[in-house]
Design a protein around this motif. Structure first.
Motif, PDB file in Angstrom:
ATOM      1  N   GLN A 111       0.813  -1.213   0.000  1.00  0.00           N
ATOM      2  CA  GLN A 111       0.000   0.000   0.000  1.00  0.00           C
ATOM      3  C   GLN A 111       0.845   1.260   0.000  1.00  0.00           C
ATOM      4  N   GLU A 112       2.048   1.198   0.615  1.00  0.00           N
ATOM      5  CA  GLU A 112       2.876   2.381   0.725  1.00  0.00           C
ATOM      6  C   GLU A 112       3.866   2.522  -0.426  1.00  0.00           C
ATOM      7  N   ALA A 113       3.879   1.517  -1.314  1.00  0.00           N
ATOM      8  CA  ALA A 113       4.821   1.586  -2.425  1.00  0.00           C
ATOM      9  C   ALA A 113       4.401   2.645  -3.418  1.00  0.00           C
ATOM     10  N   ILE A 114       5.368   3.318  -4.007  1.00  0.00           N
ATOM     11  CA  ILE A 114       5.097   4.364  -4.999  1.00  0.00           C
ATOM     12  C   ILE A 114       5.014   3.708  -6.357  1.00  0.00           C
ATOM     13  N   PRO A 115       3.935   3.893  -7.107  1.00  0.00           N
ATOM     14  CA  PRO A 115       3.785   3.231  -8.398  1.00  0.00           C
ATOM     15  C   PRO A 115       4.800   3.748  -9.393  1.00  0.00           C
ATOM     16  N   LEU A 116       5.220   2.876 -10.316  1.00  0.00           N
ATOM     17  CA  LEU A 116       6.161   3.271 -11.356  1.00  0.00           C
ATOM     18  C   LEU A 116       5.519   4.252 -12.313  1.00  0.00           C
ATOM     19  N   HIS A 117       6.352   5.064 -12.932  1.00  0.00           N
ATOM     20  CA  HIS A 117       5.855   6.053 -13.884  1.00  0.00           C
ATOM     21  C   HIS A 117       5.142   5.351 -15.025  1.00  0.00           C
ATOM     22  N   GLY A 118       3.943   5.802 -15.322  1.00  0.00           N
ATOM     23  CA  GLY A 118       3.177   5.232 -16.414  1.00  0.00           C
ATOM     24  C   GLY A 118       2.330   4.047 -16.008  1.00  0.00           C
ATOM     25  N   SER A 119       2.412   3.623 -14.735  1.00  0.00           N
ATOM     26  CA  SER A 119       1.608   2.491 -14.289  1.00  0.00           C
ATOM     27  C   SER A 119       0.174   2.920 -14.069  1.00  0.00           C
ATOM     28  N   ASN A 120      -0.767   2.004 -14.310  1.00  0.00           N
ATOM     29  CA  ASN A 120      -2.184   2.295 -14.093  1.00  0.00           C
ATOM     30  C   ASN A 120      -2.591   2.109 -12.643  1.00  0.00           C
ATOM     31  N   HIS A 121      -1.704   1.481 -11.820  1.00  0.00           N
ATOM     32  CA  HIS A 121      -2.025   1.232 -10.428  1.00  0.00           C
ATOM     33  C   HIS A 121      -1.835   2.504  -9.619  1.00  0.00           C
ATOM     34  N   GLN A 122      -2.829   2.824  -8.806  1.00  0.00           N
ATOM     35  CA  GLN A 122      -2.787   4.010  -7.973  1.00  0.00           C
ATOM     36  C   GLN A 122      -2.779   3.597  -6.506  1.00  0.00           C
ATOM     37  N   PRO A 123      -2.036   4.353  -5.681  1.00  0.00           N
ATOM     38  CA  PRO A 123      -2.050   4.028  -4.255  1.00  0.00           C
ATOM     39  C   PRO A 123      -3.423   4.251  -3.658  1.00  0.00           C
ATOM     40  N   ALA A 124      -3.742   3.489  -2.614  1.00  0.00           N
ATOM     41  CA  ALA A 124      -5.042   3.635  -1.954  1.00  0.00           C
ATOM     42  C   ALA A 124      -5.161   5.033  -1.366  1.00  0.00           C
ATOM     43  N   PRO A 125      -6.296   5.693  -1.549  1.00  0.00           N
ATOM     44  CA  PRO A 125      -6.445   7.054  -1.028  1.00  0.00           C
ATOM     45  C   PRO A 125      -6.418   7.073   0.493  1.00  0.00           C
ATOM     46  N   GLU A 126      -5.870   8.136   1.045  1.00  0.00           N
ATOM     47  CA  GLU A 126      -5.847   8.321   2.487  1.00  0.00           C
ATOM     48  C   GLU A 126      -6.941   9.306   2.868  1.00  0.00           C
ATOM     49  N   PHE A 127      -7.677   9.009   3.921  1.00  0.00           N
ATOM     50  CA  PHE A 127      -8.777   9.853   4.350  1.00  0.00           C
ATOM     51  C   PHE A 127      -8.422  10.538   5.658  1.00  0.00           C
ATOM     52  N   SER A 128      -9.024  11.680   5.866  1.00  0.00           N
ATOM     53  CA  SER A 128      -8.771  12.454   7.071  1.00  0.00           C
ATOM     54  C   SER A 128      -9.301  11.710   8.298  1.00  0.00           C
ATOM     55  N   PRO A 129      -8.787  12.019   9.490  1.00  0.00           N
ATOM     56  CA  PRO A 129      -9.304  11.380  10.708  1.00  0.00           C
ATOM     57  C   PRO A 129     -10.805  11.586  10.880  1.00  0.00           C
ATOM     58  N   ARG A 130     -11.313  12.767  10.490  1.00  0.00           N
ATOM     59  CA  ARG A 130     -12.750  13.017  10.619  1.00  0.00           C
ATOM     60  C   ARG A 130     -13.549  12.109   9.687  1.00  0.00           C
ATOM     61  N   ALA A 131     -13.047  11.931   8.465  1.00  0.00           N
ATOM     62  CA  ALA A 131     -13.746  11.068   7.513  1.00  0.00           C
ATOM     63  C   ALA A 131     -13.744   9.623   8.005  1.00  0.00           C
ATOM     64  N   ARG A 132     -12.622   9.186   8.548  1.00  0.00           N
ATOM     65  CA  ARG A 132     -12.543   7.830   9.062  1.00  0.00           C
ATOM     66  C   ARG A 132     -13.431   7.653  10.294  1.00  0.00           C
ATOM     67  N   ALA A 133     -13.507   8.684  11.130  1.00  0.00           N
ATOM     68  CA  ALA A 133     -14.381   8.617  12.305  1.00  0.00           C
ATOM     69  C   ALA A 133     -15.835   8.508  11.874  1.00  0.00           C
ATOM     70  N   PHE A 134     -16.206   9.288  10.836  1.00  0.00           N
ATOM     71  CA  PHE A 134     -17.570   9.210  10.302  1.00  0.00           C
ATOM     72  C   PHE A 134     -17.847   7.811   9.764  1.00  0.00           C
ATOM     73  N   ALA A 135     -16.886   7.246   9.024  1.00  0.00           N
ATOM     74  CA  ALA A 135     -17.052   5.900   8.463  1.00  0.00           C
ATOM     75  C   ALA A 135     -17.199   4.868   9.570  1.00  0.00           C
ATOM     76  N   GLN A 136     -16.476   5.071  10.674  1.00  0.00           N
ATOM     77  CA  GLN A 136     -16.566   4.137  11.789  1.00  0.00           C
ATOM     78  C   GLN A 136     -17.934   4.197  12.458  1.00  0.00           C
ATOM     79  N   VAL A 137     -18.462   5.404  12.627  1.00  0.00           N
ATOM     80  CA  VAL A 137     -19.791   5.571  13.222  1.00  0.00           C
ATOM     81  C   VAL A 137     -20.851   4.910  12.341  1.00  0.00           C
ATOM     82  N   VAL A 138     -20.757   5.142  11.034  1.00  0.00           N
ATOM     83  CA  VAL A 138     -21.707   4.525  10.101  1.00  0.00           C
ATOM     84  C   VAL A 138     -21.625   3.004  10.190  1.00  0.00           C
ATOM     85  N   SER A 139     -20.407   2.471  10.296  1.00  0.00           N
ATOM     86  CA  SER A 139     -20.235   1.023  10.399  1.00  0.00           C
ATOM     87  C   SER A 139     -20.882   0.463  11.659  1.00  0.00           C
ATOM     88  N   TYR A 140     -20.806   1.226  12.747  1.00  0.00           N
ATOM     89  CA  TYR A 140     -21.407   0.771  14.000  1.00  0.00           C
ATOM     90  C   TYR A 140     -22.936   0.758  13.918  1.00  0.00           C
TER      91      TYR A 140
END
Length: 231
Positions: A3-32
């Motif tokens: 997940q932390e690897a940097i994709p090679l130039h021209g690769s179609n693979h993109q790193p997983a997006p990182e979300f803010s703590p507030r967004a993750r907290a909201f996602a956690q509440v929704v999950s509960y």
């Protein structure tokens, strides 16, 4: 791919997006609040509010308020017993976390919930007091959890997606088997299910494939149950 690897130039693979703590907290509440253990109680509440005439037998056996014994029964089987199973499994060291983050942790809860849902389905079927579409809902949940238990050996199938896929499948069953107009609840459920799936991916609890598999299992098992009991 790391997940932390940097994709090679021209690769179609993109790193997983990182979300803010507030967004993750909201996602956690929704999950509960959208946890699949709450779904049978939610579905019971909705059908009792919308179609009380199908549950006259349960209303007659009420003690303090309408349908209280049915609510008690559903909550005990689908919420209290599974939570008790998870807590006991954690206390005895059979699972590493009550959040069931690994496929191994899910084995005991899956087996227990399979037994509880079959018990619910069988008792409703044998009593004959519940309408067939309601009994079919519990059959669908039993089948969904059973299939998810099998797929758990290969993928960490999303229980959230399976549960909300089951709600979608149940509403589709009412349209198909009972010819009821549930367009508005279906639209709302699609929105909630999409939000739940998105939140689970934001928390990196599941991959998109695990979310899609859960939705497919939930929908198909409800439609199959309707075909077996209602149609």
């Amino acid at each position: 791919m790391n997940q932390e690897a940097i994709p090679l130039h021209g690769s179609n693979h993109q790193p997983a997006p990182e979300f803010s703590p507030r967004a993750r907290a909201f996602a956690q509440v929704v999950s509960y609040i959208t946890h699949p253990l709450f779904i049978p109680t939610l579905v019971t509440f909705l059908v009792l509010q919308s179609l009380p005439e199908y549950f006259v037998a349960f209303k007659m056996s009420s003690k303090r308020f309408a349908f209280d014994m049915l609510y008690f029964r559903v909550i005990i089987i689908s919420l209290f017993f599974p939570l008790l199973t998870v807590m006991l499994a954690k206390m005895l060291g059979f699972i590493s976390s009550i959040y069931l983050n690994t496929q191994r942790d899910r084995i005991i809860p899956y087996v227990a919930i399979i037994i509880y849902y079959f018990w619910a389905f069988y008792t409703f079927l044998e009593e004959g007091a519940a309408p067939k579409f309601y009994t079919a809902f519990f059959l669908g949940m039993f089948l969904a959890i059973s299939i998810s238990f099998v797929t758990n050996s290969f993928w960490k199938t999303s229980m959230h997606a399976t549960g909300w896929g089951g709600v979608i499948g149940f509403l589709l069953s009412l349209m198909w088997g009972m010819h009821m107009n549930v367009s508005l609840p279906l639209i709302i459920t699609f929105f909630v299910a999409g939000m739940v799936g998105t939140c689970r991916m934001m928390l990196k609890a599941h991959t998109p494939a695990e979310i899609y598999i859960g939705f497919i299992i939930g929908i198909i098992t409800q439609l199959a149950s309707c075909w077996m009991l209602v149609i």
